[in-house]
Design a protein around this motif. Structure first.
Motif, short mmCIF file in Angstrom:
data_model
loop_
_atom_site.label_atom_id
_atom_site.label_comp_id
_atom_site.label_asym_id
_atom_site.label_seq_id
_atom_site.Cartn_x
_atom_site.Cartn_y
_atom_site.Cartn_z
N CYS A 72 -18.17 -34.17 95.70
CA CYS A 72 -17.77 -34.78 96.98
C CYS A 72 -18.09 -36.26 96.92
O CYS A 72 -19.06 -36.68 96.27
CB CYS A 72 -18.53 -34.13 98.13
SG CYS A 72 -18.05 -34.85 99.73
N GLN A 73 -17.27 -37.05 97.64
CA GLN A 73 -17.50 -38.50 97.64
C GLN A 73 -18.83 -38.87 98.30
O GLN A 73 -19.43 -39.89 97.97
CB GLN A 73 -16.34 -39.24 98.31
CG GLN A 73 -15.81 -38.63 99.61
CD GLN A 73 -16.71 -38.83 100.82
OE1 GLN A 73 -17.36 -39.86 100.94
NE2 GLN A 73 -16.75 -37.85 101.72
N ASP A 74 -19.31 -38.02 99.24
CA ASP A 74 -20.60 -38.29 99.87
C ASP A 74 -21.69 -37.73 98.97
O ASP A 74 -21.97 -36.53 98.99
CB ASP A 74 -20.65 -37.63 101.26
CG ASP A 74 -22.00 -37.84 101.94
OD1 ASP A 74 -22.88 -38.50 101.33
OD2 ASP A 74 -22.19 -37.34 103.06
N GLY A 152 -25.88 -34.67 101.99
CA GLY A 152 -24.72 -35.26 102.66
C GLY A 152 -24.96 -35.37 104.16
O GLY A 152 -25.65 -34.55 104.76
N PHE A 153 -24.36 -36.39 104.76
CA PHE A 153 -24.66 -36.65 106.17
C PHE A 153 -23.66 -36.07 107.15
O PHE A 153 -23.89 -36.08 108.36
CB PHE A 153 -24.90 -38.14 106.40
CG PHE A 153 -26.38 -38.44 106.53
CD1 PHE A 153 -27.26 -38.05 105.52
CD2 PHE A 153 -26.89 -39.05 107.66
CE1 PHE A 153 -28.63 -38.28 105.64
CE2 PHE A 153 -28.25 -39.29 107.80
CZ PHE A 153 -29.12 -38.91 106.79
N GLY A 154 -22.50 -35.59 106.66
CA GLY A 154 -21.61 -34.88 107.57
C GLY A 154 -22.36 -33.72 108.19
O GLY A 154 -22.29 -33.47 109.40
N SER A 155 -23.12 -33.03 107.35
CA SER A 155 -23.88 -31.88 107.83
C SER A 155 -25.24 -32.29 108.41
O SER A 155 -25.68 -31.73 109.42
CB SER A 155 -24.06 -30.86 106.70
OG SER A 155 -24.60 -31.47 105.56
N ALA A 188 -19.43 -30.46 110.02
CA ALA A 188 -20.47 -30.26 109.00
C ALA A 188 -19.89 -29.72 107.70
O ALA A 188 -20.64 -29.34 106.80
CB ALA A 188 -21.54 -29.33 109.53
N CYS A 189 -18.55 -29.68 107.59
CA CYS A 189 -17.86 -29.20 106.39
C CYS A 189 -18.21 -27.74 106.06
O CYS A 189 -18.82 -27.45 105.02
CB CYS A 189 -18.13 -30.10 105.19
SG CYS A 189 -17.67 -31.82 105.46
N CYS A 276 -23.61 -28.51 104.20
CA CYS A 276 -22.21 -28.14 104.04
C CYS A 276 -22.08 -27.14 102.89
O CYS A 276 -23.07 -26.74 102.29
CB CYS A 276 -21.43 -29.40 103.71
SG CYS A 276 -22.07 -30.20 102.21
N HIS A 277 -20.83 -26.83 102.53
CA HIS A 277 -20.59 -25.91 101.40
C HIS A 277 -21.13 -26.47 100.09
O HIS A 277 -21.40 -25.71 99.16
CB HIS A 277 -19.10 -25.60 101.28
CG HIS A 277 -18.22 -26.81 101.31
ND1 HIS A 277 -18.16 -27.69 100.26
CD2 HIS A 277 -17.40 -27.30 102.27
CE1 HIS A 277 -17.32 -28.67 100.56
NE2 HIS A 277 -16.85 -28.47 101.79
N SER A 278 -21.30 -27.81 100.00
CA SER A 278 -21.85 -28.41 98.76
C SER A 278 -23.37 -28.39 98.81
O SER A 278 -24.00 -29.44 98.93
CB SER A 278 -21.37 -29.85 98.61
OG SER A 278 -20.01 -29.90 98.33
N ARG A 280 -26.56 -28.74 97.31
CA ARG A 280 -26.84 -29.34 96.01
C ARG A 280 -28.32 -29.62 95.85
O ARG A 280 -28.90 -30.33 96.66
CB ARG A 280 -26.13 -30.70 95.88
CG ARG A 280 -24.66 -30.66 96.04
CD ARG A 280 -24.07 -32.04 96.12
NE ARG A 280 -24.40 -32.73 97.37
CZ ARG A 280 -23.77 -33.80 97.83
NH1 ARG A 280 -22.79 -34.32 97.13
NH2 ARG A 280 -24.13 -34.38 98.95
#
Ligand code: SF4
Length: 286
Positions: A72-74, A152-155, A188-189, A276-278, A280
């Motif tokens: 992901c880009q983030d 990631g910050f979306g989540s 939050a993807c 999110c789904h990523s 990591r």
């Protein structure tokens, strides 16, 4: 009392090199456990749109791993857990500098996006993805366990804390967690991995929630009371119908993990940290 004759000396350059490698691997190679969740959900998903999103996640993870590019880009803010044995002593630079140098070099060499700003208001990028958020813990033994989580910050932005009343009990916890996931919606993807911290103080609960995200998908809590609540929450969250990428379906969460701690007679802190789904992270024992 510490016996200095049995102290193990670790050169912090090893810490720096390990962190550098883990940043790149965590961002580019989605772990087999997580891809296993994508596969299992694809077999169960009832919505055609949801199926398509899950297929794309599987394909994306494959391409990222083969071409060594971020999934992901983030590529996140680096959260590092350093669990340090009491019989370890360090030589070379400070461990905090070693961790931050590892992040700086990992993000540079891995062509990972640098996402950190110097101050929450001035928004000037630090240019190297440092500083990391680092948690130190002292444990028995002569080893160091390092875990790097590019968050990631979306989540992260959809995470929340609530200081419930003790009388709110299990129902209060369920209502707050499900409401938090519902409000997160597509932002939050999803499908999500959700860490829950129960107990302690407000700050401890948030840290427990973050640590909960380090659990292996499918692993239930060793505490019966928490494992039961995890199952209830997973079912209720998936009944929301948010689905993969928020486009509808029966897979809103892949998993929910609870970590709990004693708390005060007058409180019931509940923290929700969303991934999110990523999902990591990488860990190493030195
Ligand atoms: S929340 Fe996760 S999937 Fe969404 S943009 Fe951030 S890292 Fe990527």
């Amino acid at each position: 009392m510490l016996n200095y004759e049995i102290m193990r000396l670790i050169d912090t350059i090893k810490i720096k090199n390990a962190v550098e490698k883990m940043c790149i691997e965590a961002c580019c190679k989605i772990s087999f456990d997580v891809i296993g969740c994508y596969d299992a959900a694809l077999a169960d998903e009832s919505s055609p749109m949801g199926e398509e999103v899950l297929r794309q996640l599987i394909e994306n993870a494959k391409i990222a791993s083969t071409e060594n590019i971020p999934a992901c880009q983030d590529t996140g803010m680096s959260v590092v857990f350093a669990d340090i044995g009491e019989e370890v002593s360090f030589t070379g630079m400070s461990i905090t500098k070693a961790i931050n140098d590892g992040i700086r070099d990992g993000y540079e060499k891995g062509f990972l996006r640098k996402s950190i700003v110097k101050h929450p208001l001035d928004r000037v990028n630090t240019g190297d993805n440092t500083p990391a958020v680092i948690y130190y813990d002292l444990l028995k033994g002569n080893k160091v366990k390092l875990t790097v989580m590019p968050k990631g910050f979306g989540s992260e932005n959809m995470s929340a804390l609530c200081m419930l009343k003790p009388s709110d009990g299990e129902k209060g916890i369920i209502d707050f967690v499900i409401d938090t996931i519902d409000k997160a919606g597509p932002n939050a993807c999803p499908p999500l991995f959700v860490g829950i911290g129960l107990g302690g103080t407000a700050d401890k609960a948030m840290l427990l929630a973050k640590r909960a995200l380090l659990r292996k998908p499918g692993d239930r809590s060793s505490k019966k009371i928490d494992a039961k609540l995890e199952r209830i929450l997973i079912n209720k969250a998936n009944e929301l119908g948010i689905g993969p990428a928020g486009l509808g379906g029966n897979t809103t969460v892949f998993d929910i993990f609870i970590e709990s701690y004693p708390t005060h007679i007058a409180g019931l802190p509940v923290a929700v940290n969303i991934s999110c789904h990523s999902l990591r992270h990488r860990e190493i024992i030195i």
